[in-house]
Design a protein around this motif. Structure first.
Motif, mmCIF file in Angstrom:
data_model
loop_
_atom_site.group_PDB
_atom_site.id
_atom_site.type_symbol
_atom_site.label_atom_id
_atom_site.label_comp_id
_atom_site.label_asym_id
_atom_site.label_seq_id
_atom_site.Cartn_x
_atom_site.Cartn_y
_atom_site.Cartn_z
ATOM 1 N N ASP A 1 38.841 67.554 42.226
ATOM 2 C CA ASP A 1 38.022 66.401 41.880
ATOM 3 C C ASP A 1 38.911 65.292 41.325
ATOM 4 O O ASP A 1 39.855 65.564 40.557
ATOM 5 N N THR A 2 38.613 64.055 41.691
ATOM 6 C CA THR A 2 39.467 62.933 41.296
ATOM 7 C C THR A 2 38.629 61.792 40.724
ATOM 8 O O THR A 2 37.526 61.513 41.198
ATOM 9 N N ASP A 3 39.183 61.131 39.715
ATOM 10 C CA ASP A 3 38.486 60.040 39.034
ATOM 11 C C ASP A 3 39.455 58.910 38.720
ATOM 12 O O ASP A 3 40.659 59.142 38.528
ATOM 13 N N VAL A 4 38.905 57.706 38.646
ATOM 14 C CA VAL A 4 39.665 56.543 38.184
ATOM 15 C C VAL A 4 38.862 55.872 37.079
ATOM 16 O O VAL A 4 37.691 55.526 37.268
ATOM 17 N N PHE A 5 39.496 55.691 35.914
ATOM 18 C CA PHE A 5 38.894 54.972 34.803
ATOM 19 C C PHE A 5 39.598 53.632 34.658
ATOM 20 O O PHE A 5 40.800 53.585 34.383
ATOM 21 N N ILE A 6 38.862 52.552 34.869
ATOM 22 C CA ILE A 6 39.421 51.208 34.713
ATOM 23 C C ILE A 6 39.008 50.729 33.326
ATOM 24 O O ILE A 6 37.813 50.620 33.043
ATOM 25 N N TYR A 7 39.972 50.469 32.437
ATOM 26 C CA TYR A 7 39.639 50.292 31.030
ATOM 27 C C TYR A 7 39.191 48.883 30.644
ATOM 28 O O TYR A 7 38.884 48.620 29.481
ATOM 29 N N ARG A 8 39.124 47.979 31.613
ATOM 30 C CA ARG A 8 38.578 46.649 31.333
ATOM 31 C C ARG A 8 38.076 46.038 32.629
ATOM 32 O O ARG A 8 38.480 46.471 33.725
ATOM 33 N N PRO A 9 37.189 45.038 32.546
ATOM 34 C CA PRO A 9 36.757 44.358 33.773
ATOM 35 C C PRO A 9 37.946 43.706 34.475
ATOM 36 O O PRO A 9 38.929 43.325 33.833
ATOM 37 N N THR A 10 37.834 43.560 35.791
ATOM 38 C CA THR A 10 38.935 42.995 36.567
ATOM 39 C C THR A 10 38.527 41.795 37.412
ATOM 40 O O THR A 10 39.380 41.115 37.955
ATOM 41 N N ASP A 11 37.223 41.556 37.538
ATOM 42 C CA ASP A 11 36.752 40.541 38.472
ATOM 43 C C ASP A 11 36.461 39.219 37.775
ATOM 44 O O ASP A 11 35.854 39.186 36.687
ATOM 45 N N LEU A 12 36.872 38.125 38.394
ATOM 46 C CA LEU A 12 36.600 36.788 37.875
ATOM 47 C C LEU A 12 35.197 36.340 38.280
ATOM 48 O O LEU A 12 34.752 36.579 39.407
ATOM 49 N N GLN A 13 34.518 35.652 37.358
ATOM 50 C CA GLN A 13 33.157 35.198 37.649
ATOM 51 C C GLN A 13 33.114 34.189 38.796
ATOM 52 O O GLN A 13 32.177 34.160 39.578
ATOM 53 N N ASN A 14 34.149 33.345 38.883
ATOM 54 C CA ASN A 14 34.119 32.279 39.887
ATOM 55 C C ASN A 14 34.690 32.699 41.238
ATOM 56 O O ASN A 14 34.888 31.877 42.115
#
Length: 399
Positions: free
Chosen positions: A39-52
């Motif tokens: 089983d594999t997981d990725v935890f991204i510890y902060r948002p990465t996408d720009l609103q604009n």
């Protein structure tokens, strides 16, 4: 009875599942390990996408190619700087909770920390220890200020903090031996080298499409401190008149500063009608764009940063069957040879690069034979299944 690897997770700050080289690498090795029953997981510890930049088609959590991924509630960070600053602590806390929750559902054997920021390394190393999860530091570059500001070294105080935190790691996974020497010289912990990995299945069934005009292609982020594409532009300008049926396409999204510099180089070289900046493209479009190219090119300056890294794009280039030209930096020649799998030229020398371009354009059938051998070589040595199995064996031996 020997313990069996059951679940591994990666902690990172890279966009997921769409991103650039780092995201592609993570998907490739986790996909291969998932195929081995883990089983594999990725935890991204902060948002990465720009609103604009438009809303991503992917949610804040989900499953991609069998890989579970978890953002801290949202993919998109605030447009207000003060809220982003305050929000980071909240996001770290949510990520800690996500790791705790998933570990409670099913034990995580290893947390691979794919981040070299000292605060992140410290927090998540000790959080994992509380949860009895083994941690592995995985790195593909030198840390700041070498990576960002092209310094030759980092301050002594930073070395001391790295030593303090990294000695708590179970082991390491590095892209190059140079990176291992930098981080692991005094610790001498077990380590695994993962230079490049390519999901060759992305390129299967991709046929070359007819093009209105031939083009040489650069694909990357166009960060000039890492990829000095101006070197290629200048080189191409030396031979462009000799080959009027070939243009140069650059794919990537450079910073405003780098974009301005690149545009100036194009104008100074009188290449506005031959060199075109195409911008960033979806990762799903990459195989076809590369496959359609006449020649694939890359250039890195001879810096300390380049000495430690290894170009992920090399594997993708080799997967296409299209001839590829790169500069001789870092540990490239440990794995490929000039004129055997790819073509390699002296860095930071546009005239030498131009001579190699001229040679490839005028000996294209030979270059195609080299490119076809590169496909076979890549599949045998750096396909995601082959590389992931070696990584699986390394992790299994650390249980």
């Amino acid at each position: 009875m020997d313990k069996k690897l059951s679940r591994i997770a990666v902690l990172c700050t890279f966009p997921f599942p769409e991103g650039l080289a780092a995201t592609v690498r993570i998907i490739s090795y986790l996909k291969g390990i998932k195929a081995l029953g883990v089983d594999t997981d990725v935890f991204i510890y902060r948002p990465t996408d720009l609103q604009n930049k438009g809303k991503s088609k992917y949610g804040p959590s989900g499953i991609y190619q069998g890989i579970n991924y978890f953002y801290p509630r949202t993919r998109t960070y605030s447009k207000y700087k003060i809220l982003r600053g305050l929000g980071r602590y909240y996001y770290w806390g949510v990520t800690c909770y996500n790791i705790w929750r998933e570990n409670k559902i099913k034990k995580i054997d290893f947390l691979l920390i794919s981040n070299d920021f000292l605060d992140i390394l410290f927090i998540f190393t000790y959080w994992a220890k509380l949860l009895k999860i083994k941690t592995i530091f995985i790195a593909d570059e030198y840390p700041q200020p070498i990576r960002v500001y092209l310094k030759q070294d980092i301050p002594q105080w930073k070395k001391c903090f790295y030593h303090f935190i990294l000695k708590r790691q179970d082991s390491f996974i590095f892209m190059t031996e140079n990176i291992n020497t930098f981080y692991n010289f005094s610790l001498q912990k077990p380590y695994h080298i993962l230079p490049t990995i390519t999901d060759t299945s992305r390129f299967e069934g991709i046929l070359k499409q007819p093009q209105a005009k031939k083009y040489i292609c650069y694909m990357g982020n166009m960060e000039l401190s890492k990829d000095n594409v101006d070197n290629i532009i200048r080189a191409f300008s030396f031979v462009a008149d000799k080959y009027p049926d070939i243009d140069f396409y650059l794919y990537g999204a450079p910073s405003e500063k780098d974009l301005s510099f690149i545009q100036k180089v194009i104008v100074d070289c009188h290449m506005k009608k031959r060199v075109f900046i195409k911008g960033r493209v979806d990762s799903s479009e990459v195989p076809q764009i590369l496959k359609n190219a006449y020649l694939l090119v890359s250039s890195q300056p001879n810096t300390r940063r380049a000495e430690g890294g290894f170009p992920t794009k090399l594997g993708e280039y080799m997967a296409t069957g299209v001839p590829a030209l790169l500069t001789d930096v870092g540990e490239i020649k440990k794995y490929v040879q000039d004129g055997v799998q790819v073509y390699i030229v002296k860095p930071e020398d546009p005239e030498a690069y131009a001579q190699k371009l001229d040679y490839l354009f005028s000996h294209y059938e030979e270059a195609l034979k080299v490119a076809r051998y590169a496909q076979v070589y890549l599949h045998d040595n750096f396909d995601y299944g082959v590389v992931s199995k070696k990584m699986y064996d390394f992790l299994s031996n650390r249980l």
